[in-house]
Design a protein around this motif. Structure first.
Motif, PDB file in Angstrom:
ATOM      1  N   LEU A  71      26.968  -4.323 -39.398  1.00  0.00           N
ATOM      2  CA  LEU A  71      26.481  -3.714 -40.642  1.00  0.00           C
ATOM      3  C   LEU A  71      27.227  -4.261 -41.851  1.00  0.00           C
ATOM      4  CD1 LEU A  71      24.826  -1.472 -42.130  1.00  0.00           C
ATOM      5  CD2 LEU A  71      26.783   0.033 -41.728  1.00  0.00           C
ATOM      6  N   GLU A 118      26.164  -7.942 -42.463  1.00  0.00           N
ATOM      7  CA  GLU A 118      24.823  -8.057 -43.037  1.00  0.00           C
ATOM      8  C   GLU A 118      24.803  -7.732 -44.527  1.00  0.00           C
ATOM      9  OE1 GLU A 118      22.623  -5.357 -40.673  1.00  0.00           O
ATOM     10  OE2 GLU A 118      22.835  -6.526 -38.820  1.00  0.00           O
ATOM     11  N   ASN A 119      25.730  -6.904 -44.971  1.00  0.00           N
ATOM     12  CA  ASN A 119      25.733  -6.459 -46.369  1.00  0.00           C
ATOM     13  C   ASN A 119      26.979  -6.925 -47.123  1.00  0.00           C
ATOM     14  OD1 ASN A 119      23.336  -4.331 -46.552  1.00  0.00           O
ATOM     15  ND2 ASN A 119      24.373  -3.999 -44.581  1.00  0.00           N
ATOM     16  N   ILE A 150      26.659  -7.800 -50.846  1.00  0.00           N
ATOM     17  CA  ILE A 150      26.464  -6.632 -51.713  1.00  0.00           C
ATOM     18  C   ILE A 150      27.796  -5.917 -51.925  1.00  0.00           C
ATOM     19  CG2 ILE A 150      25.331  -4.386 -51.925  1.00  0.00           C
ATOM     20  CD1 ILE A 150      23.052  -5.491 -50.207  1.00  0.00           C
ATOM     21  N   LEU A 151      28.535  -5.743 -50.861  1.00  0.00           N
ATOM     22  CA  LEU A 151      29.795  -5.006 -50.923  1.00  0.00           C
ATOM     23  C   LEU A 151      30.835  -5.731 -51.769  1.00  0.00           C
ATOM     24  CD1 LEU A 151      29.942  -3.917 -47.176  1.00  0.00           C
ATOM     25  CD2 LEU A 151      29.324  -2.490 -49.133  1.00  0.00           C
ATOM     26  N   SER A 190      34.108  -7.023 -41.262  1.00  0.00           N
ATOM     27  CA  SER A 190      32.842  -7.621 -40.827  1.00  0.00           C
ATOM     28  C   SER A 190      32.984  -8.340 -39.490  1.00  0.00           C
ATOM     29  CB  SER A 190      32.324  -8.599 -41.882  1.00  0.00           C
ATOM     30  OG  SER A 190      33.123  -9.774 -41.925  1.00  0.00           O
ATOM     31  N   VAL A 234      31.333   2.826 -48.380  1.00  0.00           N
ATOM     32  CA  VAL A 234      30.533   1.626 -48.120  1.00  0.00           C
ATOM     33  C   VAL A 234      29.071   1.994 -47.919  1.00  0.00           C
ATOM     34  CG1 VAL A 234      30.061  -0.130 -46.354  1.00  0.00           C
ATOM     35  CG2 VAL A 234      32.389   0.177 -47.221  1.00  0.00           C
ATOM     36  N   LEU A 235      28.826   3.055 -47.177  1.00  0.00           N
ATOM     37  CA  LEU A 235      27.449   3.481 -46.927  1.00  0.00           C
ATOM     38  C   LEU A 235      26.748   3.876 -48.220  1.00  0.00           C
ATOM     39  CD1 LEU A 235      27.732   5.604 -43.639  1.00  0.00           C
ATOM     40  CD2 LEU A 235      27.002   3.237 -43.909  1.00  0.00           C
ATOM     41  N   ILE A 263      25.662   0.716 -49.929  1.00  0.00           N
ATOM     42  CA  ILE A 263      24.524   0.103 -49.240  1.00  0.00           C
ATOM     43  C   ILE A 263      23.260   0.946 -49.397  1.00  0.00           C
ATOM     44  CG2 ILE A 263      23.654  -0.650 -46.982  1.00  0.00           C
ATOM     45  CD1 ILE A 263      26.533  -1.168 -46.162  1.00  0.00           C
TER      46      ILE A 263
END
Length: 276
Positions: A95, A98-99, A102-103, A120, A133-134, A137
């Motif tokens: 997860l 994949e992001n 963005i993070l 990661s 983090v969630l 996202i």
């Protein structure tokens, strides 16, 4: 063979004499002579050993034992432990990967932002940071748990037996372990100790712990089981199976579990305390 060895965990030698107690309605139960029965004597409900129950005495029995409309089958460990300090999340590396773009574009938490690349890969992520983090996202933890095998631990690095699934399935072994803990356990915020000397019960406790993948060790003196992994100890505490013997309570979720799972808890509880 292995099958016989595993089978021995569930077998107990029966005494020579067993008592078959039959009610007027035709219900019957076969028990040992020292099994506690509930009888009505002089208008008062009291406990009596099986060999003390006489013909004509009243034994309260339920007409039906209804199943819950929506029995609880899983425990949301994430929700229980999200406010407990020093908890870490494993299984979310994909997860984060994949992001990652963005993070990295956000200032999430200066204490941990520099470790995003490690998160990661394989490094466990602090639970409090994971929640932040969630939010970046745009996902909830429940959405994440349906896609990834998330586990909660109390150590930064993966160590076998020191984490639990974020969504824990309620198994017969878990219910029996709770039964043993409520009846024979000493629970603090640092450890859980289960004291048991009966050979068959001792073997079943070990089986339950191994089935769950929980770390434990046995004291050399009396063979008590010691659970010292912080995440597992905190889970037991947060479920409510804590306190000294006079104040221990049955975890609330058990009252909405299926009858079969409740029976596993009661079975283990009576193996420990054996009283009414």
């Amino acid at each position: 063979g292995k099958a016989e060895k595993d089978l021995s965990l569930y077998m107990k030698l029966a005494p020579n004499n067993l008592y078959c107690i039959t009610t007027k309605s035709g219900r019957c139960i076969t028990v040992t002579e020292d099994h506690n029965m509930v009888v009505l004597r002089g208008g008062v409900v009291t406990a009596a050993k099986s060999d003390e129950v006489s013909v004509g005495e009243c034994i309260p029995v339920p007409h039906v034992l209804p199943e819950p409309a929506h029995p609880t089958s899983e425990i949301d460990v994430f929700a229980l432990l999200k406010d407990v300090p020093r908890m870490y999340v494993a299984g979310c590396s994909a997860l984060i990967h994949e992001n990652l773009h963005i993070l990295r574009a956000h200032a999430i938490d200066a204490r941990y932002d520099a470790y995003l690349l490690q998160y990661s890969r394989t490094r466990r992520i602090p639970l409090t940071y994971f929640l932040k983090v969630l939010r970046v996202i745009g996902l909830t933890y429940k959405q994440v748990m349906t896609k990834y095998e998330i586990r909660i631990g109390s150590l930064r690095h993966a160590t076998e037996g020191t984490s639990v699934p974020a969504l824990l399935s309620i198994t017969p072994e878990f219910m029996r372990l709770l039964g043993y803990i409520v009846s024979e356990g000493t629970i603090t915020h640092r450890y859980v100790i289960i004291s048991q000397t009966d050979k068959e019960t001792h073997a079943d406790i070990a089986h339950c712990l191994r089935s769950l993948g929980w770390n434990y060790f046995n004291r050399k003196t009396e063979g008590s089981f010691v659970i010292a992994s912080r995440v597992q100890v905190m889970l037991i505490n947060m479920l409510g199976a804590c306190g000294k013997s006079a104040y221990k309570r049955v975890p609330q979720f058990i009252f909405n579990a299926s009858n079969i799972l409740c029976a596993e808890f009661i079975r283990a509880y009576f193996e420990g305390d054996g009283g009414v």
